[in-house]
Design an enzyme around this catalytic site. Structure first.
Site, PDB file in Angstrom:
ATOM      1  N   HIS A   1     -53.417-112.630 -91.376  1.00  0.00           N
ATOM      2  CA  HIS A   1     -53.991-112.298 -92.680  1.00  0.00           C
ATOM      3  C   HIS A   1     -52.876-112.315 -93.709  1.00  0.00           C
ATOM      4  CE1 HIS A   1     -56.474-110.376 -95.732  1.00  0.00           C
ATOM      5  NE2 HIS A   1     -55.392-109.697 -96.047  1.00  0.00           N
TER       6      HIS A   1
ATOM      7  N   ASP B   1     -67.603-102.573 -96.292  1.00  0.00           N
ATOM      8  CA  ASP B   1     -66.502-102.992 -97.161  1.00  0.00           C
ATOM      9  C   ASP B   1     -67.023-103.744 -98.378  1.00  0.00           C
ATOM     10  OD1 ASP B   1     -63.683-103.534 -97.865  1.00  0.00           O
ATOM     11  OD2 ASP B   1     -64.324-105.602 -97.534  1.00  0.00           O
TER      12      ASP B   1
ATOM     13  N   ARG C   1     -65.109-100.373-105.995  1.00  0.00           N
ATOM     14  CA  ARG C   1     -63.694-100.173-106.342  1.00  0.00           C
ATOM     15  C   ARG C   1     -63.283-101.110-107.463  1.00  0.00           C
ATOM     16  NH1 ARG C   1     -61.024-101.720-101.157  1.00  0.00           N
ATOM     17  NH2 ARG C   1     -59.109-101.432-102.316  1.00  0.00           N
TER      18      ARG C   1
ATOM     19  N   SER D   1     -59.960-101.799 -95.851  1.00  0.00           N
ATOM     20  CA  SER D   1     -60.764-102.966 -96.215  1.00  0.00           C
ATOM     21  C   SER D   1     -60.294-104.197 -95.422  1.00  0.00           C
ATOM     22  CB  SER D   1     -60.620-103.196 -97.727  1.00  0.00           C
ATOM     23  OG  SER D   1     -61.123-104.440 -98.100  1.00  0.00           O
TER      24      SER D   1
ATOM     25  N   LYS E   1     -62.183-105.818 -91.564  1.00  0.00           N
ATOM     26  CA  LYS E   1     -62.711-107.177 -91.425  1.00  0.00           C
ATOM     27  C   LYS E   1     -62.046-107.892 -90.248  1.00  0.00           C
ATOM     28  CE  LYS E   1     -62.143-107.507 -95.872  1.00  0.00           C
ATOM     29  NZ  LYS E   1     -62.075-107.706 -97.302  1.00  0.00           N
TER      30      LYS E   1
HETATM   31  N1  URA Z   1     -58.077-107.626 -99.859  1.00  0.00           N
HETATM   32  C1  URA Z   1     -59.117-107.011 -99.240  1.00  0.00           C
HETATM   33  O1  URA Z   1     -59.780-107.601 -98.385  1.00  0.00           O
HETATM   34  N2  URA Z   1     -59.420-105.757 -99.611  1.00  0.00           N
HETATM   35  C2  URA Z   1     -58.730-105.069-100.540  1.00  0.00           C
HETATM   36  O2  URA Z   1     -59.052-103.921-100.797  1.00  0.00           O
HETATM   37  C3  URA Z   1     -57.646-105.706-101.173  1.00  0.00           C
HETATM   38  C4  URA Z   1     -57.330-106.998-100.803  1.00  0.00           C
END
Ligand code: URA
Length: 440
Positions: free
Chosen positions: A85, A164, A171, A186, A190
């Site tokens: 990621h 999320d 947010r 978050s 995932k």
């Molecule tokens: N990327 C994400 O997937 N979530 C966040 O909160 C910030 C960056």
């Protein structure tokens, strides 16, 4: 349980129990908790923070809030599912090169990637500059391709971590995106929902990233590594520099070309180094036979040198409907009709390139979206020809601009002109890898 009690507990600096966090996440998904209460809670977390244990429980609850993937039946017995990621940055086309390299080394890569966000591009947009390539795969096709080719990059197909989606949208409009535990939960929720056993995180830091300060990037990386450990996953985090664009190319098709060049060992030095390092870290986490980071790096260099990584890219593109001729002949990828060069106004050394401005200039030219649903012009972008530390004379090229027309080329040239800082004294080249954080 009452949401008001949970909000006031966090407002007053209390620590949530797992039961409270699961209650909250259930309320996000079944709409039992209204936006204003979730937003108030997010703001309380923003100011009060969370312990590692709370952030881990929140992550697990969010990961379990929708579908979860188990990809082990699509890989050989005992093989780990390793994901990567990147927190996103200007010119970050790392997945385009890392995916084929790691898959060519025998470690399957099945990834869900995203689209561009603000000044930072997205892997799916970049790959869509290849004619016919599609990120839309059924779960069955995803598994079959992972089994047969060992490399899949898809858009978010399954209903992964729906909590999320709701919380992130809130947010985004309540000033609570920059909360470390909320960002970490978050991202990690995932990754866990997508079935990763092990994860390499590339946490970008600098003007061309969402995290500008090194201390913040380190804190985020440490928290995500701790969440991984709490969830029983191995996580390695690299903190990488994003003060200037990564590599030379910024813009979708231009970045695909640069990733292809990198698979032929002709990538820009900083990008080539990062690609090799991230690939090696993935092998080290996922391949039980991999002895060391150095051993992994040798495997990576062999996969590049033998052409196996490039051939893996070709097979992957073709299997997802893309035109392999554009991979064999990258000059056939979309290219903008107007090309102009930004030149140095004075002699000296390059002290800074404002990566964010470069990213925004490319978005302005049509290489990214200004609002949801905007079409992307794949051929536009900028290619840095001199990076921080380089010596230039007045009139030397700094950056090539690829634009749809003369008007947007001249807007981009003046914006980019302000992004390069040339001064008389020498300047050191910028490092790419700033730190490495691994689970204890
Ligand atoms: N990327 C994400 O997937 N979530 C966040 O909160 C910030 C960056």
């Amino acid at each position: 349980m009452n949401p008001v009690d949970i909000i006031t507990k966090k407002r007053d600096g209390g620590e949530h129990t797992a039961t409270e966090l699961y209650f909250l996440v259930r309320g996000m998904v079944n709409d039992a908790i209204p936006d204003y209460q979730l937003a108030a809670w997010a703001m309380a977390v923003f100011f009060r923070g969370m312990s590692d244990a709370e952030a881990t429980q929140l992550t697990l609850a969010m990961a379990e809030s929708g579908d979860t993937l188990d990809l082990h039946d699509a890989v050989a017995p005992g093989v780990l599912i390793v994901d990567k990621h990147s927190s996103g940055g200007v010119g970050d086309k790392t997945t385009l090169a890392v995916g084929p390299i790691v898959a060519a080394c025998g470690l399957p890569v099945g990834k869900m990637s995203g689209r561009g966000l603000s000044f930072s591009g997205g892997t799916i947009d970049k790959l869509e500059s290849i004619r016919g390539w599609s990120p839309d795969l059924s779960e069955e096709r995803f598994r079959r391709q992972l089994r047969e080719i060992g490399l899949v990059i898809a858009g978010q197909t399954a209903d992964l971590a729906p909590a999320d989606k709701r919380l992130y949208a809130l947010r985004d409009v309540t000033g609570t995106v920059p909360s470390l535990p909320l960002i970490a939960a978050s991202i990690m929720s995932k990754k866990l929902a997508a079935g990763a056993d092990a994860i390499v995180l590339d946490v970008k830091c600098g003007r061309g990233a969402f995290m500008e300060k090194l201390d913040d990037a380190r804190a985020l990386a440490r928290l995500m590594v701790a969440i991984g450990a709490g969830a029983g996953r191995s996580v390695t985090a690299l903190i990488t520099g994003m003060e200037q664009p990564l590599g030379n190319a910024v813009g979708n098709a231009l970045e695909v070309r640069e990733a292809i060049a990198t698979l032929h060992s002709h990538g820009p030095a900083d990008f080539q180094a990062l690609v090799e390092r991230v690939s090696a870290e993935m092998l080290l986490l996922g391949d039980p036979a991999c002895p060391s980071l150095d051993g992994a790096r040798q495997q990576v260099q062999k996969a590049i040198g033998s052409g196996a990584a490039f051939e893996k890219l070709v097979a992957f593109v073709a299997t997802q409907g893309g035109d392999p001729a554009q991979v064999y002949h990258p000059e056939r990828l979309p290219s903008a009709p107007v090309q102009r060069t930004l030149v140095a106004q004075s002699s000296g050394y390059i002290h800074a390139i404002d990566a964010r401005e470069v990213g925004l200039a490319v978005v302005e030219m049509g290489g990214g979206r200004k609002k949801k649903g905007d079409a992307i012009d794949f051929g536009v972008g900028a290619v840095c020809q001199a990076k921080v530390g380089a010596r230039v004379s007045a009139g030397d090229p700094l950056c090539a601009v690829y634009a749809a027309d003369e008007a947007s080329a001249s807007v981009a040239l003046s914006r980019l002109g302000a992004a390069w800082r040339v001064e008389e004294g020498t300047a050191d080249p910028l490092p790419v890898i700033l730190d490495r954080i691994v689970g204890g």
